[in-house]
Design a protein around this motif. Structure first.
Motif, PDB file in Angstrom:
ATOM      1  N   GLY A 101       0.880  -1.080  -0.079  1.00 40.20           N
ATOM      2  CA  GLY A 101      -0.213  -0.058   0.021  1.00 40.20           C
ATOM      3  C   GLY A 101       0.892   1.351   0.196  1.00 40.20           C
ATOM      4  O   GLY A 101       0.577   2.381  -0.507  1.00 40.20           O
ATOM      5  N   ILE A 105       0.795   4.076  -2.820  1.00 38.21           N
ATOM      6  CA  ILE A 105       0.619   5.589  -2.579  1.00 38.21           C
ATOM      7  C   ILE A 105       1.497   6.458  -3.384  1.00 38.21           C
ATOM      8  O   ILE A 105       1.373   7.436  -4.074  1.00 38.21           O
ATOM      9  CB  ILE A 105       0.621   5.781  -1.015  1.00 38.21           C
ATOM     10  CG1 ILE A 105      -0.575   5.278  -0.420  1.00 38.21           C
ATOM     11  CG2 ILE A 105       0.770   7.518  -0.984  1.00 38.21           C
ATOM     12  CD1 ILE A 105      -0.332   5.111   1.283  1.00 38.21           C
ATOM     13  N   LEU A 120      -6.619   0.946  -0.864  1.00 40.94           N
ATOM     14  CA  LEU A 120      -5.410   0.669   0.031  1.00 40.94           C
ATOM     15  C   LEU A 120      -6.058  -0.413   1.146  1.00 40.94           C
ATOM     16  O   LEU A 120      -7.044   0.168   1.709  1.00 40.94           O
ATOM     17  CB  LEU A 120      -4.956   1.907   0.711  1.00 40.94           C
ATOM     18  CG  LEU A 120      -4.510   3.032  -0.262  1.00 40.94           C
ATOM     19  CD1 LEU A 120      -4.125   4.457   0.694  1.00 40.94           C
ATOM     20  CD2 LEU A 120      -3.274   2.447  -0.890  1.00 40.94           C
ATOM     21  N   SER A 123      -3.181  -0.569   4.782  1.00 34.48           N
ATOM     22  CA  SER A 123      -1.749  -0.058   4.278  1.00 34.48           C
ATOM     23  C   SER A 123      -0.928   0.545   5.085  1.00 34.48           C
ATOM     24  O   SER A 123      -1.701   1.372   6.219  1.00 34.48           O
ATOM     25  CB  SER A 123      -2.284   0.687   3.076  1.00 34.48           C
ATOM     26  OG  SER A 123      -1.133   1.460   2.442  1.00 34.48           O
ATOM     27  N   VAL A 211     -10.223   2.938   1.183  1.00 35.31           N
ATOM     28  CA  VAL A 211      -9.416   2.379   2.129  1.00 35.31           C
ATOM     29  C   VAL A 211     -10.250   1.272   2.658  1.00 35.31           C
ATOM     30  O   VAL A 211     -11.468   1.319   2.843  1.00 35.31           O
ATOM     31  CB  VAL A 211      -9.133   3.344   3.382  1.00 35.31           C
ATOM     32  CG1 VAL A 211      -8.348   2.641   4.465  1.00 35.31           C
ATOM     33  CG2 VAL A 211      -8.351   4.511   2.783  1.00 35.31           C
TER      34      VAL A 211
END
Length: 272
Positions: A101, A105, A120, A123, A211
Motif C-alpha cells: 500500500g 501511494i 489501500l 496499508s 481504504v
C-alpha cells in the motif's frame, strides 16, 4: 493466474497474470510475495478483471533494487517501469496491501498517469501510533519488536492460523534465505514510512481512493488508519472482520470486497 518472468530495468522480475477485463495491479506486503495471494487474486479474475501481480524487488525471486534506489520512491519507479512493460492502453486500478500500500501511494503520487483509482488494503502510510500506555506518537518511534509481537498475535491464536501460517511460512522462509538484507531493509521502510504529504496531494488531485481495513488488525493499528484517512480527507472506508492477513484467510471475501468497490465506482450518479 499464470506465473511469468520478465525484465524490469534490465533485472529479472516475477509476476502473475490472469483474467480478462479492466486492469488491476496488486502489490503485496512485506515478507510474502505474489504467489501467496494466488487464491485471493483468482477471486478477482473470476469476477471479470485482468489482474497483474508482480513480486516486488527482493521478494519472490525478483531481483533487489540497487542500493541507491532502496526507498519507497525507488519501489514506485520500479512499479512504473513494470507497468510500462505491460503496454497497457488504459490506467490501472492499483490495489496495495500493507507495505504494498505504501508503494501504491507513492506510485500514484509520482506517476498519476498510470493510476485510475487507488485501493489501500491494511496499508502503511499513516504517521501515528499509540503505545502501550495509550500515548499517541510518531509511527517511526514504534520499535521493531512491537511490530513483530503484534504480527505474532495476529497470526497464531486465531482459527485461521492453520490456513494462513503455512502460506506465510512457505513464502517468507525462501524470501529470507534468498534476500535477507532486502527483508530487513523493507521492514525498516515500512516501520518509518510517513506518506501524509503524498496522501494529502492525492486528495488535492481528487484521485478516487478507497481504504479497506480489518477490525482486528494488530499490525496496522487504528491510530495509523486514522492518520491515513485524515490525510486523504476522510475517503470511503470499507471495514471487514479479521486480522492483518484476512485476505489470505478469506480470499473469496477479498474478491467480493474489491469487486463491490469497483462496481460502486462504475455506477452512474443516482444508481442504486
Amino acid at each position: 493466474m499464470r506465473w511469468r518472468t520478465t525484465l524490469v530495468a534490465g533485472r529479472s522480475a516475477h509476476y502473475g497474470v490472469g483474467g480478462d477485463g479492466p486492469p488491476v495491479l496488486f502489490l503485496h506486503g512485506w515478507g510474502i510475495a505474489d504467489r501467496a495471494f494466488g487464491k485471493a487474486l483468482e477471486a478477482l479474475t473470476a469476477a471479470g478483471l485482468r489482474v497483474y501481480a508482480p513480486a516486488l524487488p527482493g521478494f519472490g525471486g525478483t531481483a533487489e533494487l540497487p542500493r541507491t534506489e532502496h526507498s519507497l520512491h525507488g519501489y514506485a519507479r520500479w512499479v512504473a517501469a513494470f507497468v510500462a512493460g505491460l503496454e497497457l492502453t488504459e490506467p490501472v486500478t492499483l490495489v496495495g496491501y500493507s507495505f504494498g500500500g505504501g508503494v501504491a501511494i507513492r506510485t500514484a503520487h509520482d506517476s498519476p498517469e498510470l493510476v485510475r483509482r487507488l485501493i489501500l488494503v491494511n496499508s502503511i502510510g499513516g504517521s501515528a501510533w499509540t503505545d502501550g500506555r495509550g500515548a499517541l506518537k510518531a509511527l517511526a518511534e514504534r520499535p521493531l519488536w512491537d511490530w513483530g509481537l503484534h504480527l505474532q498475535v495476529d497470526l497464531l491464536p486465531t482459527r485461521q492460523a492453520t490456513r494462513v501460517l503455512p502460506v506465510v511460512l512457505r513464502d517468507l522462509v525462501p524470501n529470507v534465505l534468498r534476500a535477507p538484507g532486502a527483508i530487513w531493509r523493507v521492514a525498516h521502510l515500512a516501520r518509518t514510512a510517513d506518506l501524509t504529504s503524498e496522501l494529502a496531494e492525492l486528495n488535492r488531485r481528487r484521485l478516487p481512493v478507497v481504504v479497506v481495513w480489518s477490525k482486528q488488525d494488530n499490525v496496522i493499528p487504528e491510530a495509523t488508519l486514522r492518520s491515513l484517512r485524515t490525510s486523504l480527507g476522510d475517503p470511503r472506508t470499507v471495514t471487514v472482520p479479521g486480522g492483518h492477513t484476512w485476505l489470505l484467510a478469506q480470499p473469496a471475501r477479498f474478491g467480493e470486497v474489491i469487486t463491490n468497490i469497483l462496481t460502486f465506482a462504475e455506477d452512474p450518479p443516482g444508481a442504486a
